[in-house]
Design a protein around this motif. Structure first.
Motif, mmCIF file in Angstrom:
data_model
loop_
_atom_site.group_PDB
_atom_site.id
_atom_site.type_symbol
_atom_site.label_atom_id
_atom_site.label_comp_id
_atom_site.label_asym_id
_atom_site.label_seq_id
_atom_site.Cartn_x
_atom_site.Cartn_y
_atom_site.Cartn_z
ATOM 1 N N ALA A 100 0.837 -1.200 0.000
ATOM 2 C CA ALA A 100 0.000 0.000 0.000
ATOM 3 C C ALA A 100 0.870 1.248 0.000
ATOM 4 N N ASN A 101 0.235 2.376 -0.202
ATOM 5 C CA ASN A 101 0.956 3.649 -0.181
ATOM 6 C C ASN A 101 1.227 4.139 1.242
ATOM 7 N N VAL A 102 0.459 3.652 2.214
ATOM 8 C CA VAL A 102 0.669 4.011 3.613
ATOM 9 C C VAL A 102 1.195 2.776 4.332
ATOM 10 N N GLN A 103 2.458 2.867 4.811
ATOM 11 C CA GLN A 103 3.128 1.702 5.371
ATOM 12 C C GLN A 103 3.606 1.985 6.796
ATOM 13 N N PRO A 104 2.942 1.413 7.799
ATOM 14 C CA PRO A 104 3.444 1.537 9.175
ATOM 15 C C PRO A 104 4.758 0.761 9.326
ATOM 16 N N TYR A 105 5.555 1.175 10.321
ATOM 17 C CA TYR A 105 6.788 0.443 10.600
ATOM 18 C C TYR A 105 7.131 0.587 12.076
ATOM 19 N N VAL A 106 7.980 -0.301 12.566
ATOM 20 C CA VAL A 106 8.568 -0.210 13.906
ATOM 21 C C VAL A 106 10.078 -0.165 13.737
ATOM 22 N N SER A 107 10.752 0.379 14.741
ATOM 23 C CA SER A 107 12.204 0.521 14.617
ATOM 24 C C SER A 107 12.878 0.244 15.960
ATOM 25 N N LEU A 108 14.125 -0.171 15.872
ATOM 26 C CA LEU A 108 14.988 -0.357 17.040
ATOM 27 C C LEU A 108 16.334 0.257 16.687
ATOM 28 N N GLY A 109 16.808 1.175 17.567
ATOM 29 C CA GLY A 109 18.026 1.878 17.220
ATOM 30 C C GLY A 109 18.963 2.100 18.394
ATOM 31 N N TRP A 110 20.139 2.560 18.058
ATOM 32 C CA TRP A 110 21.177 2.882 19.061
ATOM 33 C C TRP A 110 22.019 4.020 18.508
ATOM 34 N N GLY A 111 22.454 4.895 19.416
ATOM 35 C CA GLY A 111 23.281 6.001 18.964
ATOM 36 C C GLY A 111 23.880 6.777 20.120
ATOM 37 N N GLN A 112 24.354 7.975 19.810
ATOM 38 C CA GLN A 112 25.054 8.801 20.792
ATOM 39 C C GLN A 112 24.522 10.220 20.707
ATOM 40 N N ASN A 113 24.388 10.841 21.888
ATOM 41 C CA ASN A 113 24.006 12.251 21.890
ATOM 42 C C ASN A 113 24.995 13.065 22.702
ATOM 43 N N SER A 114 25.008 14.336 22.385
ATOM 44 C CA SER A 114 25.921 15.265 23.051
ATOM 45 C C SER A 114 25.101 16.405 23.632
ATOM 46 N N MET A 115 25.313 16.749 24.918
ATOM 47 C CA MET A 115 24.567 17.806 25.606
ATOM 48 C C MET A 115 25.544 18.877 26.073
ATOM 49 N N GLU A 116 25.163 20.140 25.856
ATOM 50 C CA GLU A 116 25.993 21.285 26.274
ATOM 51 C C GLU A 116 25.119 22.298 26.993
ATOM 52 N N LEU A 117 25.637 22.787 28.126
ATOM 53 C CA LEU A 117 24.935 23.797 28.912
ATOM 54 C C LEU A 117 25.739 25.074 28.870
ATOM 55 N N ALA A 118 25.118 26.173 28.426
ATOM 56 C CA ALA A 118 25.826 27.454 28.279
ATOM 57 C C ALA A 118 26.310 27.961 29.633
ATOM 58 N N SER A 121 30.617 24.363 32.630
ATOM 59 C CA SER A 121 31.589 23.368 32.187
ATOM 60 C C SER A 121 30.922 22.037 31.840
ATOM 61 N N PHE A 122 29.554 21.971 31.954
ATOM 62 C CA PHE A 122 28.838 20.743 31.646
ATOM 63 C C PHE A 122 28.856 20.505 30.140
ATOM 64 N N ASP A 123 29.479 19.462 29.769
ATOM 65 C CA ASP A 123 29.550 19.065 28.346
ATOM 66 C C ASP A 123 29.725 17.554 28.348
ATOM 67 N N ASN A 124 28.645 16.829 28.008
ATOM 68 C CA ASN A 124 28.700 15.391 28.215
ATOM 69 C C ASN A 124 28.126 14.650 27.020
ATOM 70 N N ASP A 125 28.712 13.486 26.764
ATOM 71 C CA ASP A 125 28.200 12.592 25.730
ATOM 72 C C ASP A 125 27.644 11.344 26.397
ATOM 73 N N THR A 126 26.613 10.773 25.790
ATOM 74 C CA THR A 126 26.037 9.535 26.302
ATOM 75 C C THR A 126 25.468 8.725 25.143
ATOM 76 N N THR A 127 25.405 7.438 25.339
ATOM 77 C CA THR A 127 24.750 6.577 24.338
ATOM 78 C C THR A 127 23.315 6.313 24.780
ATOM 79 N N ALA A 128 22.492 5.934 23.819
ATOM 80 C CA ALA A 128 21.081 5.684 24.124
ATOM 81 C C ALA A 128 20.517 4.654 23.150
ATOM 82 N N THR A 129 19.657 3.828 23.672
ATOM 83 C CA THR A 129 18.887 2.885 22.852
ATOM 84 C C THR A 129 17.484 3.451 22.666
#
Length: 374
Positions: A100-118, A121-129
């Motif tokens: 069909a033209n409309v296709q639902p899907y599910v996903s499973l992922g993993w990656g990394q994010n980076s957070m910075e606070l102006a 000195s808080f500057d941290n990386d973390t992984t996430a599922t």
């Protein structure tokens, strides 16, 4: 973006770029859109809208993988400090309703994010599922509108967050179309194109254009065993034998009828008692169209030969008149001939013999064709 994020992005891009043996529905997907990030309350960061970039690959009808970059600039709550977050993650996708033209899907992922606070000195990386679900809505074969929701579980923090994204993506390369097409139904085989499938066709080699019955055999309207398209006599009676052209088999035979009308001595009057006999001749002539009759008059030897000749002619004419005037036979089919005493059939020395010789005979002889029955 820090070194770990760069290494992750490089590894994921290498995976996406690797050659993969796929089904026919493949394609590289490039997309851009917006994402709305909702943080857990313990994060003390305000929910806000950010941007999204996407690079995907449709491996086959069911499976795909993609690399997603999300970014957001918001502020802490309640201090109002500037807070930036960038995340890069890879996900595997499983699609439903792929025809069909409309296709639902599910996903499973993993990656990394980076957070910075102006101003900090808080500057941290973390992984996430993350676990996700979404819809691919094919506006065209290669243009997709994608709403999606993902729940991220951080490795280094107890606090999690959720993203709701809307992406518009473009499919390039790969198979003939990024959107899987509904498979056209395979028509049952019909080798002779007569409208009856081979599995039901009792006559699988019917010539083109010939009308057929439900079992695929040529029609035989008069049931004579010869198909209509070969039948040169299409309305043959069921009881008759036919040849290869569907026409009745004809038999040739010779038919005839004799008439004997006797007269009193020196008389040319036809007695009513003989009308039934004359009627048989009329019926015979009606049955065999095209035949004709000769009425022959004869006498005994009483009187002169010339007189007898004349008398026999009058007798023949009298019977012919009954056929025409009383029985309705066409005049053109009736003739009369007087033979007088020339052709006796009995002994003239007796009264019985002389009576037998005073006669009129009808001669009808025809060669006719009849139809042979089964």
């Amino acid at each position: 973006m820090n070194k770990n994020s760069i290494r992750l992005a490089t590894a994921i891009a290498a995976i996406l770029a690797a050659p993969i043996v796929t089904a026919t529905e493949t394609g590289v997907e490039l997309g851009a859109g917006v994402t709305y990030v909702m943080f857990d309350d313990d994060f003390n960061v305000a929910d806000d809208i950010g941007y999204r970039g996407l690079l995907g690959y449709r491996v086959n009808e069911r499976f795909g993988m993609e690399l997603v970059l999300d970014g957001i600039s918001t502020e802490t709550d309640p201090l109002g400090l500037s807070f930036d977050m960038r995340q890069l993650y890879v996900s595997g996708l499983y699609h439903f309703n792929v025809e069909a033209n409309v296709q639902p899907y599910v996903s499973l992922g993993w990656g990394q994010n980076s957070m910075e606070l102006a101003d900090s000195s808080f500057d941290n990386d973390t992984t996430a599922t993350n676990l996700g679900a979404g819809i691919k809505w094919y506006l065209k074969d290669n243009l997709i509108l994608r709403p999606a929701i993902n729940y991220f579980m951080n490795t280094e923090y107890d606090e999690d967050f959720t993203t709701v994204g809307l992406t518009l993506s473009w499919v390039v390369g790969g198979g003939s179309s990024a959107a899987p097409k509904a498979k056209a139904p395979v028509a049952p085989a019909d080798s002779d194109n007569d409208g009856v499938t081979d599995s039901s066709d009792t006559c699988p080699a019917t010539p083109a254009g010939v009308g057929v019955s439900a079992n695929g055999c040529p029609l035989d309207t008069d049931n004579d065993g010869v198909s209509d398209y070969l039948d040169k006599c299409p309305n043959t009676a069921a009881k008759l034998k036919v040849d290869s052209n569907g026409c009745p088999v004809k038999l040739s035979e010779t038919v005839s009828i004799d008439l004997n009308v006797n007269f009193d001595s020196n008389s040319d009057v036809v007695k009513p008692a003989y009308y039934g006999e004359i009627g048989r001749v009329a019926e015979f002539l009606q049955q065999y169209v095209g035949t004709s009759v000769v009425i022959e008059g004869h006498t005994d030897t009483s009187g002169s030969a010339s007189y007898n000749k004349n008398l026999s002619q009058r007798r023949a004419d009298a019977v012919a008149a009954v056929l025409v005037q009383q029985m309705g036979v066409s005049q053109a089919r009736v003739s009369a001939m007087g033979y007088g005493e020339e052709q006796p059939i009995a002994d003239e020395s007796t009264a019985t013999g002389r009576k037998a010789n005073r006669r009129v005979v009808a001669k009808v002889s025809a060669k006719v064709e009849s139809m042979e029955e089964k």
